[in-house]
Design a protein around this motif. Structure first.
Motif, PDB file in Angstrom:
ATOM      1  N   GLY A 278     -31.294   2.760 -52.686  1.00 38.92           N
ATOM      2  CA  GLY A 278     -32.258   2.208 -53.625  1.00 38.92           C
ATOM      3  C   GLY A 278     -33.188   1.217 -52.973  1.00 38.92           C
ATOM      4  N   ILE A 279     -32.651   0.355 -52.087  1.00 39.40           N
ATOM      5  CA  ILE A 279     -33.485  -0.629 -51.387  1.00 39.40           C
ATOM      6  C   ILE A 279     -34.498   0.066 -50.482  1.00 39.40           C
TER       7      ILE A 279
ATOM      8  N   SER B 167     -37.248   1.756 -52.474  1.00 41.98           N
ATOM      9  CA  SER B 167     -38.176   0.771 -53.019  1.00 41.98           C
ATOM     10  C   SER B 167     -39.117   0.227 -51.949  1.00 41.98           C
TER      11      SER B 167
ATOM     12  N   ASN C 233     -40.748   3.918 -56.364  1.00 42.46           N
ATOM     13  CA  ASN C 233     -40.283   2.735 -57.091  1.00 42.46           C
ATOM     14  C   ASN C 233     -39.514   3.133 -58.345  1.00 42.46           C
TER      15      ASN C 233
ATOM     16  N   ALA D  34     -36.104   4.301 -57.373  1.00 41.19           N
ATOM     17  CA  ALA D  34     -35.242   3.225 -56.858  1.00 41.19           C
ATOM     18  C   ALA D  34     -34.456   2.549 -57.971  1.00 41.19           C
ATOM     19  N   TYR D  35     -35.024   2.486 -59.176  1.00 38.43           N
ATOM     20  CA  TYR D  35     -34.322   1.861 -60.291  1.00 38.43           C
ATOM     21  C   TYR D  35     -33.047   2.614 -60.660  1.00 38.43           C
TER      22      TYR D  35
ATOM     23  N   ILE E  77     -34.904  -4.631 -57.462  1.00 38.92           N
ATOM     24  CA  ILE E  77     -36.060  -3.774 -57.178  1.00 38.92           C
ATOM     25  C   ILE E  77     -37.365  -4.481 -57.499  1.00 38.92           C
TER      26      ILE E  77
ATOM     27  N   LYS F 269     -35.560   1.863 -65.836  1.00 39.38           N
ATOM     28  CA  LYS F 269     -34.226   2.006 -65.250  1.00 39.38           C
ATOM     29  C   LYS F 269     -33.372   2.973 -66.075  1.00 39.38           C
TER      30      LYS F 269
END
Length: 364
Positions: A33-34, A37, A86, A89-90, A98, A209
């Protein structure tokens, strides 16, 4: 508190046990996820600089509209990919992490504009970038490292929890008061407008999300798209995004981008963190030291973005108060560098925030 869902719903769970059942600590998912993002924010910064370069080049070559440039469209496509990253990534990392990573886009934009667009590097840019990088490191290190499987039943459970309903009630009241001051009382203060954007952003983060997480679970084989809550969150996401963009563009028209960008980043990040805490309970069980260092990382990122964005050199505008441009000897028309106010790119970071040297070419 029990779930209220369809007859086929799983048995209700208590608040003391449901988080234990659905939370896990897969480091790979968290890091994914990081990375998604960060890559998405870098792509956004590249796309904004590409669009800006296309505007400058079109102004130098002639009077063709900027949207006829293939380079500009490449920038738009890259921005779409970055925003999609992005969004994805949530589904892998906490919302409270995020959102602050958006400072990566500001840092990357400053670096790209200096390296490739040959813009001026200031001492405040170096200091701001250093603070933002340090803040990002603290965010990644001390943020909640738990990963939650976002399912339709879980979203329903969170949506009817008393703390979220109280939070939503307070947010609606505050939003109505601010909207009354802005529309009826004509209070055009930047804080009023940006608070309206932030309150909408809070709902955007919650719904994004939820939608992203349910899509992720569906791709894993656990279909979530058959539940009405998915479409409710989808409508909330689209509506909140649309009104958020509307108020943000109004702020860009009334105030300078060097004010709007840092304030928007701070308010948006704060609202996203609060949304993650209230709705998804992301700070539950987190040590006090981790919470303090996470908030300190946010503070460093805020300060870094402020230093990078403040007092950026503005675009040179010709004085048309007394002399029309077409009346000046040797001038036949005035080229436009900025996009039209009604287009999708109006108010973007590329068009409003960063240095624009087109005015210098216009004087040469």
């Amino acid at each position: 508190m029990a779930n209220s869902s369809s007859p086929n719903a799983t048995p209700p769970v208590t608040s003391s046990s449901h988080l234990t059942d659905i939370r896990e600590n897969p480091l790979r998912t968290y890091l994914l996820g990081i990375i998604i993002s960060i890559c998405g924010n870098v792509l956004i910064s590249i796309s904004l600089n590409i669009q800006k370069y296309a505007h400058v080049r079109q102004s130098q070559r002639g009077s063709k509209p900027y949207y006829t440039s293939m380079l500009w469209w490449c920038g738009v496509v890259l921005m779409g990919v970055g925003e999609l990253g992005n969004f994805a990534a949530y589904g892998f990392a906490p919302a409270s992490l995020i959102a602050p990573l958006g400072c990566v886009s500001v840092i990357a934009s400053a670096v790209i504009s200096v390296v490739f667009l040959k813009e001026t590097l200031r001492a405040s840019d170096i200091l701001g970038g250093t603070l933002a990088v340090a803040g990002t490191y603290l965010l990644v290190t001390f943020a909640p490292h738990t990963s939650t499987h976002i399912t339709a039943h879980l979203v329903q459970y969170y949506a009817i929890s008393w703390h979220f309903l109280l939070y939503l009630f307070i947010e609606v009241i505050v939003f109505c008061v601010l909207l009354y001051l802005y529309k009826r009382r004509n209070v055009k203060h930047i804080v009023i407008v940006m608070l309206l954007v932030a309150l909408l952003a809070s709902l955007t983060v919650i719904s994004v999300k939820a939608v992203s997480g349910m899509i992720t679970e569906s791709l894993k084989g656990h279909l979530q798209l058959i539940y009405p809550i998915f479409y409710v969150m989808l409508v909330v996401m689209v509506a909140s995004c649309a009104f958020q963009i509307k108020f943000l563009n109004q702020a860009m028209k009334m105030f300078d981008a060097t004010e709007v960008v840092p304030i928007n980043f701070v308010f948006f990040t704060a609202s996203a963190i609060v949304a993650g805490i209230v709705f998804y309970q992301e700070f539950e069980g987190l040590a006090l030291l981790n919470i303090f260092m996470f908030l300190f990382g946010c503070l460093l990122s805020f300060l870094g973005v402020f230093l990078i964005a403040r007092n950026r050199p503005k675009i040179k505008h010709q004085d048309r108060t007394f002399i029309a441009m077409d009346k000046i000897p040797g001038r036949r028309h005035t080229d436009k560098v900025q996009p039209e106010a009604k287009t999708l790119t109006y108010g973007s970071l590329a068009a409003k925030l960063m240095c624009n040297r087109a005015g210098q070419t216009d004087d040469s």
